[in-house]
Write a protein that holds these residues in place. Structure first.
Motif, mmCIF file in Angstrom:
data_model
loop_
_atom_site.group_PDB
_atom_site.id
_atom_site.type_symbol
_atom_site.label_atom_id
_atom_site.label_comp_id
_atom_site.label_asym_id
_atom_site.label_seq_id
_atom_site.Cartn_x
_atom_site.Cartn_y
_atom_site.Cartn_z
ATOM 1 N N SER A 171 0.859 -1.064 0.194
ATOM 2 C CA SER A 171 -0.119 0.108 0.069
ATOM 3 C C SER A 171 0.900 1.172 -0.050
ATOM 4 O O SER A 171 2.070 0.980 0.141
ATOM 5 C CB SER A 171 -0.956 0.038 1.294
ATOM 6 O OG SER A 171 -0.147 0.422 2.278
ATOM 7 N N GLU A 172 0.269 2.454 -0.089
ATOM 8 C CA GLU A 172 1.238 3.608 0.075
ATOM 9 C C GLU A 172 1.900 3.701 1.388
ATOM 10 O O GLU A 172 2.981 4.281 1.238
ATOM 11 C CB GLU A 172 0.174 4.776 0.037
ATOM 12 C CG GLU A 172 -0.540 5.040 -1.455
ATOM 13 C CD GLU A 172 0.374 5.210 -2.592
ATOM 14 O OE1 GLU A 172 1.403 5.872 -2.080
ATOM 15 O OE2 GLU A 172 0.368 5.029 -3.696
ATOM 16 N N TYR B 79 -0.429 15.287 -0.190
ATOM 17 C CA TYR B 79 -1.251 14.237 -0.817
ATOM 18 C C TYR B 79 -0.576 13.005 -0.275
ATOM 19 O O TYR B 79 -1.421 12.021 -0.277
ATOM 20 C CB TYR B 79 -1.738 14.214 -1.853
ATOM 21 C CG TYR B 79 -3.046 13.373 -2.549
ATOM 22 C CD1 TYR B 79 -4.221 14.155 -2.213
ATOM 23 C CD2 TYR B 79 -2.637 12.335 -2.885
ATOM 24 C CE1 TYR B 79 -5.293 13.282 -2.329
ATOM 25 C CE2 TYR B 79 -4.014 11.285 -3.149
ATOM 26 C CZ TYR B 79 -5.391 11.936 -3.008
ATOM 27 O OH TYR B 79 -6.259 11.236 -3.224
ATOM 28 N N ASP B 80 0.801 12.916 -0.302
ATOM 29 C CA ASP B 80 1.291 11.756 -0.034
ATOM 30 C C ASP B 80 1.126 11.285 1.398
ATOM 31 O O ASP B 80 1.431 9.896 1.523
ATOM 32 C CB ASP B 80 2.853 11.862 -0.298
ATOM 33 C CG ASP B 80 3.399 12.726 0.545
ATOM 34 O OD1 ASP B 80 2.832 13.870 0.712
ATOM 35 O OD2 ASP B 80 4.536 12.591 1.008
ATOM 36 N N PRO C 118 -2.269 18.557 -3.420
ATOM 37 C CA PRO C 118 -1.483 17.880 -4.340
ATOM 38 C C PRO C 118 -0.083 18.084 -4.292
ATOM 39 O O PRO C 118 0.404 19.122 -3.967
ATOM 40 C CB PRO C 118 -2.249 18.246 -5.743
ATOM 41 C CG PRO C 118 -2.874 19.774 -5.422
ATOM 42 C CD PRO C 118 -3.115 19.611 -3.950
ATOM 43 N N LEU C 119 0.833 17.271 -4.969
ATOM 44 C CA LEU C 119 2.210 17.495 -4.779
ATOM 45 C C LEU C 119 3.017 17.858 -6.030
ATOM 46 O O LEU C 119 2.243 18.137 -6.905
ATOM 47 C CB LEU C 119 2.802 15.825 -4.405
ATOM 48 C CG LEU C 119 2.509 15.084 -3.320
ATOM 49 C CD1 LEU C 119 2.964 13.781 -3.416
ATOM 50 C CD2 LEU C 119 2.691 15.910 -2.051
ATOM 51 N N THR D 217 -3.291 9.211 7.205
ATOM 52 C CA THR D 217 -4.466 9.825 8.322
ATOM 53 C C THR D 217 -5.415 8.831 8.893
ATOM 54 O O THR D 217 -5.413 8.869 10.440
ATOM 55 C CB THR D 217 -5.296 10.565 7.590
ATOM 56 O OG1 THR D 217 -4.335 11.659 6.692
ATOM 57 C CG2 THR D 217 -6.215 11.589 8.404
ATOM 58 N N PRO D 218 -5.674 7.557 8.353
ATOM 59 C CA PRO D 218 -6.444 6.386 9.317
ATOM 60 C C PRO D 218 -5.592 6.008 10.210
ATOM 61 O O PRO D 218 -6.376 5.899 11.278
ATOM 62 C CB PRO D 218 -6.893 5.430 8.131
ATOM 63 C CG PRO D 218 -6.600 6.157 6.913
ATOM 64 C CD PRO D 218 -5.472 7.214 6.925
ATOM 65 N N ARG D 219 -4.317 5.746 10.102
ATOM 66 C CA ARG D 219 -3.650 5.488 11.252
ATOM 67 C C ARG D 219 -3.426 6.387 12.317
ATOM 68 O O ARG D 219 -3.628 5.826 13.752
ATOM 69 C CB ARG D 219 -2.277 4.885 10.806
ATOM 70 C CG ARG D 219 -2.354 3.896 10.046
ATOM 71 C CD ARG D 219 -1.033 3.380 9.071
ATOM 72 N NE ARG D 219 -1.091 2.343 8.182
ATOM 73 C CZ ARG D 219 -0.050 1.581 7.604
ATOM 74 N NH1 ARG D 219 1.011 1.653 8.203
ATOM 75 N NH2 ARG D 219 -0.321 0.340 7.060
#
Length: 322
Positions: A123-124, A214-215, A241-242, A220-222
């Motif tokens: 995942s990211e 955005y990376d 955005p990056l 955020t969920p963690r």
């Protein structure tokens, strides 16, 4: 009153991609007459250098981005340097451990990378963790600790099926809570993870609004799970955005010298850099020299485009000749 922040990692020179996020976070806070905090995220001590931290402060000042609290001027929530905040992180780890939310993980880097090579294993946030060490008995844990120092992982509860939140820039977001599996909050070498440190620090410093690249959206969920587990108030988030290189990857050294120090040495004025970024951010109709202060009153986050920007040679030439 809102409290925003910018938290650079002094492992390299500040470049225009860093300043892009810093400027937007600063404008969001100053437009709302809020307080802006600068925090130096040097928790990974082997990678960070004090001279780069000093250079970051100088670059920001040169560009007209100021702060109300920070490592150089102090404030009510000092220290503002992560390497001096170990006791806060230790207290958070103790609380999580007392609540049964941590467990030792003995998986090697090679084992985790092997998982990443499997279908849907990456995942990211990196390799999705399969829970190999989640149910080890106390006896097995003791046996393995005698051989290898473990990392500590946060145990995602079964009651978390998904996590949703409204992002001030990216809109409504929903993630499967276990998409990346149980995640590391302290590495095997004793260094606290970014996920834990940023939650502890933002809460301790009263940060109400976090604007970043955005990376970090997948982080955020963690972080929201950690806020909940530690009974801490979560801030509002905005992920912008990056700035990307021509290869479609986040702007970095491999894309040439886009550092603020390099641009300054080349004779580019700070107003040129700010004006160039302001046009990218949709705050002006044309490229023109501007100070950061001139953008505060009319700043609108909703005007910032949602797609990443490719910074190619043409874009850099444009910056150099404003």
């Amino acid at each position: 009153m809102i409290r925003g922040r910018f938290a650079p990692t002094p492992s390299g020179l500040m470049h225009i991609g860093n300043i892009w996020a810093a400027l937007l976070a600063w404008l969001q806070t100053r437009h709302a007459n809020g307080q802006f905090v600068l925090r130096m995220e040097d928790i990974d001590k082997p990678r960070c250098r004090p001279e780069l931290a000093e250079q970051a402060l100088a670059d920001l000042r040169w560009l007209g981005i100021d702060w109300d609290e920070g490592p150089d001027i102090g404030g009510p929530f000092a220290p503002y340097t992560q390497s001096e905040r170990d006791e806060w992180y230790a207290a958070a780890l103790d609380r999580l451990e007392q609540n049964g939310l941590l467990y030792p993980c003995f998986c090697s880097r090679a084992e985790l990378l092997a998982v990443a090579s499997a279908p849907h294993g990456l995942s990211e946030e990196g390799p999705a963790y399969g829970g190999t060490c989640r149910c080890l008995s106390p006896e097995e844990q003791k046996k393995r600790k005698a051989i290898k120092a473990p990392s500590l992982r946060f145990r995602i509860g079964e009651d978390h099926s998904s996590i949703s939140f409204h992002d001030e820039a990216a809109g409504k977001q929903t993630f499967a809570a276990d998409a990346g599996g149980d995640f590391v909050v302290r590495r095997a070498d004793g260094i606290v993870s970014y996920q834990l440190a940023v939650v502890v620090d933002d809460a301790a410093m009263g940060i109400t609004d976090v604007l970043r690249g955005y990376d970090l959206l997948d982080s955020t969920p963690r972080q929201l799970m950690l806020y909940e587990a530690l009974s801490l108030p979560a801030p509002r988030f905005a992920h912008v955005p990056l700035l990307m290189g021509e290869d479609g990857k986040r702007l970095a050294k491999r894309h040439g010298d886009t550092s603020i120090a390099g641009l300054r040495a080349a004779g580019v004025a700070p107003a040129h850099i700010i004006g160039w970024l302001a046009r990218l951010a949709g705050q002006t109709d044309v490229f023109k020299p501007l100070s950061a202060a001139e953008l505060v009153q009319g700043f609108r986050l909703d005007l910032v485009p949602t797609e990443p920007f490719i910074i190619d040679s043409t874009a850099m030439k444009q910056l150099m000749r404003i």
